[in-house]
Write a protein that holds these residues in place. Structure first.
Motif, PDB file in Angstrom:
ATOM      1  N   TYR A  69       0.844  -1.194   0.000  1.00  0.00           N
ATOM      2  CA  TYR A  69       0.000   0.000   0.000  1.00  0.00           C
ATOM      3  C   TYR A  69       0.877   1.241   0.000  1.00  0.00           C
ATOM      4  CZ  TYR A  69      -3.815  -3.126   1.158  1.00  0.00           C
ATOM      5  OH  TYR A  69      -4.749  -4.126   1.125  1.00  0.00           O
ATOM      6  N   PHE A  70       0.459   2.222  -0.769  1.00  0.00           N
ATOM      7  CA  PHE A  70       1.209   3.459  -0.923  1.00  0.00           C
ATOM      8  C   PHE A  70       0.354   4.632  -0.446  1.00  0.00           C
ATOM      9  CE2 PHE A  70       2.506   0.354  -3.994  1.00  0.00           C
ATOM     10  CZ  PHE A  70       3.883   0.406  -3.944  1.00  0.00           C
ATOM     11  N   GLN A  71       1.023   5.619   0.144  1.00  0.00           N
ATOM     12  CA  GLN A  71       0.324   6.803   0.610  1.00  0.00           C
ATOM     13  C   GLN A  71       1.324   7.957   0.689  1.00  0.00           C
ATOM     14  OE1 GLN A  71      -1.743   6.094   4.271  1.00  0.00           O
ATOM     15  NE2 GLN A  71      -2.872   8.006   4.168  1.00  0.00           N
ATOM     16  N   ARG A  72       0.805   9.169   0.551  1.00  0.00           N
ATOM     17  CA  ARG A  72       1.669  10.339   0.705  1.00  0.00           C
ATOM     18  C   ARG A  72       2.331  10.314   2.075  1.00  0.00           C
ATOM     19  NH1 ARG A  72      -2.428  15.307  -0.605  1.00  0.00           N
ATOM     20  NH2 ARG A  72      -3.201  14.533  -2.592  1.00  0.00           N
ATOM     21  N   HIS A  73       3.574  10.771   2.120  1.00  0.00           N
ATOM     22  CA  HIS A  73       4.217  10.957   3.415  1.00  0.00           C
ATOM     23  C   HIS A  73       3.488  12.110   4.094  1.00  0.00           C
ATOM     24  CE1 HIS A  73       7.098  11.934   6.470  1.00  0.00           C
ATOM     25  NE2 HIS A  73       7.779  10.832   6.182  1.00  0.00           N
ATOM     26  N   PRO A  74       3.113  11.958   5.359  1.00  0.00           N
ATOM     27  CA  PRO A  74       2.298  12.994   6.010  1.00  0.00           C
ATOM     28  C   PRO A  74       2.984  14.344   6.175  1.00  0.00           C
ATOM     29  CG  PRO A  74       2.967  11.306   7.583  1.00  0.00           C
ATOM     30  CD  PRO A  74       3.375  10.820   6.221  1.00  0.00           C
ATOM     31  N   ASP A  75       4.306  14.398   6.085  1.00  0.00           N
ATOM     32  CA  ASP A  75       5.014  15.665   6.257  1.00  0.00           C
ATOM     33  C   ASP A  75       5.077  16.505   4.982  1.00  0.00           C
ATOM     34  OD1 ASP A  75       5.481  14.839   8.833  1.00  0.00           O
ATOM     35  OD2 ASP A  75       7.586  14.309   8.495  1.00  0.00           O
ATOM     36  N   MET A  76       4.706  15.933   3.843  1.00  0.00           N
ATOM     37  CA  MET A  76       4.842  16.638   2.571  1.00  0.00           C
ATOM     38  C   MET A  76       3.727  17.658   2.383  1.00  0.00           C
ATOM     39  SD  MET A  76       7.585  15.360   1.535  1.00  0.00           S
ATOM     40  CE  MET A  76       8.129  14.673   3.097  1.00  0.00           C
ATOM     41  N   GLY A  77       4.110  18.817   1.896  1.00  0.00           N
ATOM     42  CA  GLY A  77       3.134  19.852   1.574  1.00  0.00           C
ATOM     43  C   GLY A  77       2.937  19.889   0.070  1.00  0.00           C
ATOM     44  N   SER A  78       1.711  20.124  -0.360  1.00  0.00           N
ATOM     45  CA  SER A  78       1.465  20.182  -1.806  1.00  0.00           C
ATOM     46  C   SER A  78       0.392  21.216  -2.115  1.00  0.00           C
ATOM     47  CB  SER A  78       1.055  18.809  -2.353  1.00  0.00           C
ATOM     48  OG  SER A  78      -0.124  18.357  -1.728  1.00  0.00           O
ATOM     49  N   ARG A  79       0.453  21.723  -3.336  1.00  0.00           N
ATOM     50  CA  ARG A  79      -0.497  22.726  -3.790  1.00  0.00           C
ATOM     51  C   ARG A  79      -0.640  22.621  -5.299  1.00  0.00           C
ATOM     52  NH1 ARG A  79      -2.310  27.348  -0.893  1.00  0.00           N
ATOM     53  NH2 ARG A  79      -1.187  26.184   0.649  1.00  0.00           N
ATOM     54  N   THR A  80      -1.849  22.799  -5.783  1.00  0.00           N
ATOM     55  CA  THR A  80      -2.094  22.789  -7.223  1.00  0.00           C
ATOM     56  C   THR A  80      -1.915  24.200  -7.765  1.00  0.00           C
ATOM     57  OG1 THR A  80      -3.698  21.007  -6.950  1.00  0.00           O
ATOM     58  CG2 THR A  80      -3.762  22.214  -9.026  1.00  0.00           C
ATOM     59  N   LEU A  81      -1.123  24.311  -8.824  1.00  0.00           N
ATOM     60  CA  LEU A  81      -0.913  25.573  -9.522  1.00  0.00           C
ATOM     61  C   LEU A  81      -1.180  25.331 -10.995  1.00  0.00           C
ATOM     62  CD1 LEU A  81       2.452  26.676  -7.871  1.00  0.00           C
ATOM     63  CD2 LEU A  81       0.172  27.510  -7.328  1.00  0.00           C
ATOM     64  N   ASP A  82      -2.227  25.924 -11.513  1.00  0.00           N
ATOM     65  CA  ASP A  82      -2.669  25.692 -12.890  1.00  0.00           C
ATOM     66  C   ASP A  82      -2.927  24.191 -13.074  1.00  0.00           C
ATOM     67  OD1 ASP A  82      -2.516  28.438 -13.535  1.00  0.00           O
ATOM     68  OD2 ASP A  82      -0.371  28.224 -13.907  1.00  0.00           O
TER      69      ASP A  82
END
Length: 92
Positions: free
Chosen positions: A4-17
């Protein structure tokens, strides 16, 4: 044993365009994902198997699983190597 795969909880992300930008606070590195990578990242908001991710990508982009499976596996491997995604194994 399923993986099973999941985002690392410490990572920040944002959608730009049409792209996703991910910030790794442990390394200070920023990554930019294309539209398909963004879809994978969004699917990884929850625990997913490779099959789950492939299914989601095929549905969204009208592609066959044969075309997508190897690309998804390689991409997940890269995300894990960069510390952006975690992988857990679990027996049913």
């Amino acid at each position: 044993m399923k993986r099973y795969f999941q985002r690392h909880p410490d990572m920040g992300s944002r959608t730009l365009d049409d792209a996703m930008v991910i910030f790794n606070p442990h390394t200070g590195v920023v990554y930019e994902l294309n539209v398909v990578g963004t879809q994978v990242w969004e699917l990884l908001n929850q625990r997913q198997t490779v099959e789950d991710i492939v299914s989601g990508i095929c549905e969204e982009f009208w592609a066959s699983s044969e075309e997508v499976t190897n690309d998804v596996r390689e991409f997940l491997s890269t995300l894990i190597d960069k510390g952006l995604v975690i992988c857990n194994s679990e027996e049913k």
